[in-house]
Design a protein around this motif. Sequence first.
Motif, mmCIF file in Angstrom:
data_model
loop_
_atom_site.group_PDB
_atom_site.id
_atom_site.type_symbol
_atom_site.label_atom_id
_atom_site.label_comp_id
_atom_site.label_asym_id
_atom_site.label_seq_id
_atom_site.Cartn_x
_atom_site.Cartn_y
_atom_site.Cartn_z
ATOM 1 N N ASP A 34 -1.169 -1.960 -7.291
ATOM 2 C CA ASP A 34 -0.053 -2.307 -8.187
ATOM 3 C C ASP A 34 1.257 -2.473 -7.419
ATOM 4 O OD1 ASP A 34 0.668 -3.037 -10.726
ATOM 5 O OD2 ASP A 34 1.258 -1.026 -11.332
ATOM 6 N N SER A 35 1.172 -3.211 -6.298
ATOM 7 C CA SER A 35 2.330 -3.567 -5.460
ATOM 8 C C SER A 35 2.948 -2.382 -4.729
ATOM 9 C CB SER A 35 3.415 -4.271 -6.299
ATOM 10 O OG SER A 35 2.898 -5.445 -6.881
ATOM 11 N N THR A 36 2.216 -1.270 -4.623
ATOM 12 C CA THR A 36 2.735 -0.069 -3.969
ATOM 13 C C THR A 36 1.791 0.382 -2.874
ATOM 14 O OG1 THR A 36 3.770 0.646 -6.038
ATOM 15 C CG2 THR A 36 3.473 2.317 -4.333
ATOM 16 N N LEU A 37 2.354 0.814 -1.728
ATOM 17 C CA LEU A 37 1.532 1.411 -0.684
ATOM 18 C C LEU A 37 1.108 2.790 -1.184
ATOM 19 C CD1 LEU A 37 2.349 1.400 3.143
ATOM 20 C CD2 LEU A 37 0.867 3.057 2.032
ATOM 21 N N ALA A 38 -0.169 2.886 -1.565
ATOM 22 C CA ALA A 38 -0.653 4.087 -2.248
ATOM 23 C C ALA A 38 -1.291 5.096 -1.309
ATOM 24 C CB ALA A 38 -1.667 3.679 -3.321
ATOM 25 N N HIS A 39 -1.711 4.659 -0.130
ATOM 26 C CA HIS A 39 -2.402 5.582 0.773
ATOM 27 C C HIS A 39 -2.323 5.026 2.191
ATOM 28 C CE1 HIS A 39 -5.267 8.808 1.699
ATOM 29 N NE2 HIS A 39 -5.905 7.954 2.476
ATOM 30 N N GLY A 180 11.828 -8.747 2.246
ATOM 31 C CA GLY A 180 12.223 -7.481 2.858
ATOM 32 C C GLY A 180 11.279 -7.000 3.947
ATOM 33 N N MET A 181 10.565 -7.918 4.591
ATOM 34 C CA MET A 181 9.609 -7.548 5.643
ATOM 35 C C MET A 181 10.331 -7.527 6.996
ATOM 36 S SD MET A 181 6.420 -9.800 4.109
ATOM 37 C CE MET A 181 5.335 -9.545 5.520
ATOM 38 N N ARG A 182 11.188 -6.541 7.165
ATOM 39 C CA ARG A 182 12.074 -6.503 8.328
ATOM 40 C C ARG A 182 11.367 -6.079 9.615
ATOM 41 N NH1 ARG A 182 14.638 -4.885 3.840
ATOM 42 N NH2 ARG A 182 16.558 -6.004 3.261
ATOM 43 N N ARG A 183 10.194 -5.477 9.476
ATOM 44 C CA ARG A 183 9.460 -5.037 10.673
ATOM 45 C C ARG A 183 8.331 -6.004 11.025
ATOM 46 N NH1 ARG A 183 10.030 -2.351 14.755
ATOM 47 N NH2 ARG A 183 8.204 -0.996 14.626
ATOM 48 N N THR A 184 8.355 -7.192 10.436
ATOM 49 C CA THR A 184 7.445 -8.262 10.837
ATOM 50 C C THR A 184 8.244 -9.220 11.703
ATOM 51 O OG1 THR A 184 6.163 -8.031 8.805
ATOM 52 C CG2 THR A 184 5.881 -10.067 10.047
ATOM 53 N N TRP A 223 3.843 -9.919 14.794
ATOM 54 C CA TRP A 223 3.658 -8.472 14.831
ATOM 55 C C TRP A 223 4.093 -7.923 13.477
ATOM 56 C CZ3 TRP A 223 2.409 -5.675 19.450
ATOM 57 C CH2 TRP A 223 2.286 -6.482 20.597
ATOM 58 N N SER A 224 3.395 -6.877 13.006
ATOM 59 C CA SER A 224 3.790 -6.308 11.720
ATOM 60 C C SER A 224 3.339 -4.854 11.635
ATOM 61 C CB SER A 224 3.203 -7.128 10.558
ATOM 62 O OG SER A 224 3.798 -6.748 9.332
ATOM 63 N N THR A 225 3.615 -4.270 10.496
ATOM 64 C CA THR A 225 3.331 -2.853 10.249
ATOM 65 C C THR A 225 2.498 -2.710 8.984
ATOM 66 O OG1 THR A 225 5.271 -2.540 8.837
ATOM 67 C CG2 THR A 225 5.590 -2.279 11.238
ATOM 68 N N ALA A 226 1.949 -1.513 8.802
ATOM 69 C CA ALA A 226 1.190 -1.252 7.582
ATOM 70 C C ALA A 226 2.071 -1.423 6.349
ATOM 71 C CB ALA A 226 0.598 0.146 7.629
ATOM 72 N N ALA A 227 3.310 -0.974 6.425
ATOM 73 C CA ALA A 227 4.212 -1.087 5.272
ATOM 74 C C ALA A 227 4.519 -2.546 4.948
ATOM 75 C CB ALA A 227 5.502 -0.315 5.538
ATOM 76 N N ASP A 228 4.818 -3.351 5.974
ATOM 77 C CA ASP A 228 5.142 -4.749 5.726
ATOM 78 C C ASP A 228 3.928 -5.545 5.261
ATOM 79 O OD1 ASP A 228 7.802 -4.485 6.271
ATOM 80 O OD2 ASP A 228 7.857 -5.928 7.905
ATOM 81 N N MET A 229 2.765 -5.288 5.845
ATOM 82 C CA MET A 229 1.569 -5.999 5.406
ATOM 83 C C MET A 229 1.150 -5.570 4.000
ATOM 84 S SD MET A 229 0.368 -8.469 7.324
ATOM 85 C CE MET A 229 2.099 -9.010 7.284
ATOM 86 N N ALA A 230 1.484 -4.345 3.613
ATOM 87 C CA ALA A 230 1.279 -3.939 2.229
ATOM 88 C C ALA A 230 2.145 -4.794 1.298
ATOM 89 C CB ALA A 230 1.597 -2.465 2.045
ATOM 90 N N THR A 231 3.362 -5.102 1.739
ATOM 91 C CA THR A 231 4.239 -5.982 0.968
ATOM 92 C C THR A 231 3.650 -7.378 0.845
ATOM 93 O OG1 THR A 231 6.220 -4.749 1.611
ATOM 94 C CG2 THR A 231 6.542 -7.024 0.900
#
Length: 438
Positions: A34-39, A180-184, A223-231
């Motif tokens: 649901d658009s949220t990094l849950a785990h 807002g994918m600033r770490r990509t 390059w990216s992160t788990a948080a950004d790829m979740a986005t």
Amino acid sequence: MSLLPETGRRIDEIIAATQAAGRMPTLVAAVVTDSTLAHLTAAGDPAGADADTQYRIGSISKTLTAALVMQLRDAGRLTLDDPLDRHLPGTPMGSVTLRQLLSHVAGLQREPDSEWWERSPGVDVAAFLAALTPHKLVQRQGRTYHYSNLAYGLLGAVLHRVTGESWPALAGKHLLEPLGMRRTTYRQVEPFARGYVVHPWHGTLREEPRHDARAMAPAGQLWSTAADMATWAAFLVDPAPAVLAPTTVDEMCTPAVIADPEAWTRGHGLGVQMWRRGERVYVGHTGSMPGYLAVLMTHRPSRTGVVAFANAYNMRGLSIAELGLQLLTAVLDTEPAPRPAAWRPAIAPPPDVAPLCGRWWWMGLEREAAWDADAERLVLTAVDDPDTDSWQFTQESGDRWRCHTGFNNGETMTVQRDAAGIPVALDIATFVFRRNPD
């Protein structure tokens, strides 16, 4: 929104077992619901366990390249059926279309030249185009699925030629910044996981070079992160209309070609890979670059996705795609179905649309027309068979409507009226629905 404890434990178990058996220095996974990094979970080097740690995502970059092409299509600056020669005159494979390049049916060879581009310094767009020869066409154009990194180098060149801007600038301005994918990023930025090849006999690590792919960057540079790829996973299941129309993302996620015609378990849309497992279809992409493996996979109907990164180029006993399939299937099999959205009072349909609502019949088959105020569409739903697809129409002018879904996708509907101007029939592609079943 967090996962059930048993779901989280199952994901942790899969990642721990895969890291140990596959001999990954680090293996990181994230679950999106649901658009949220849950785990978030990780195994191996604890330095790589942060949702903010960068990994190289390889060919997941192609999904962003495809989104940029679709933005230009929606803006009217190109069409998907444009031949390549329209934008890159003189290209030796100029008859292939942008649609064919996006879906890997252009017949192009997999790589751009004889030197492996992923492990070599890249060249600029001019040098890349100058090196092209007719021999790059190795399959029948438009007929056979053949994955091609070269195709996405060419799409990047088209983006540059049409806009006058570089691919990194376009990706940043039109996708990464709005979401807002600033770490990509185009090049690595600390903290990032170093990438390795694991020696097959004694398990030592060899750090891999991190070259700038330049003209081939649209095929696998980011390059990216788990948080950004979740986005980004959340965007693929629930697009931000200001970035890309939801109908356009739906189009990207519609099969353009089946990659294994005998089994029908793998396919490709416009820039995305597709996998079928039972009744579920997953959408996303895998990625690899020297020292790195990555996967992003979503189940769009349930708004669920998974992301996984490894900082090694080879994984024993399992492909990165199979890992993604295991993770996403485990979540969907364990988590409860999404709670339905709460009902809210509707906005009344426009005065000229209200008379069209209600029941209509054709050949004894009944459809109910209702107004969707949010989408501004007239929706005709089968009354006796809720599993039959609905038909969603937008008004083109007066009594002329256009369908966008299901069996009648693309067809027109014309409202027929009596002498008093009252709607008495809906002519949908010559199938005339009337107010009674007679």
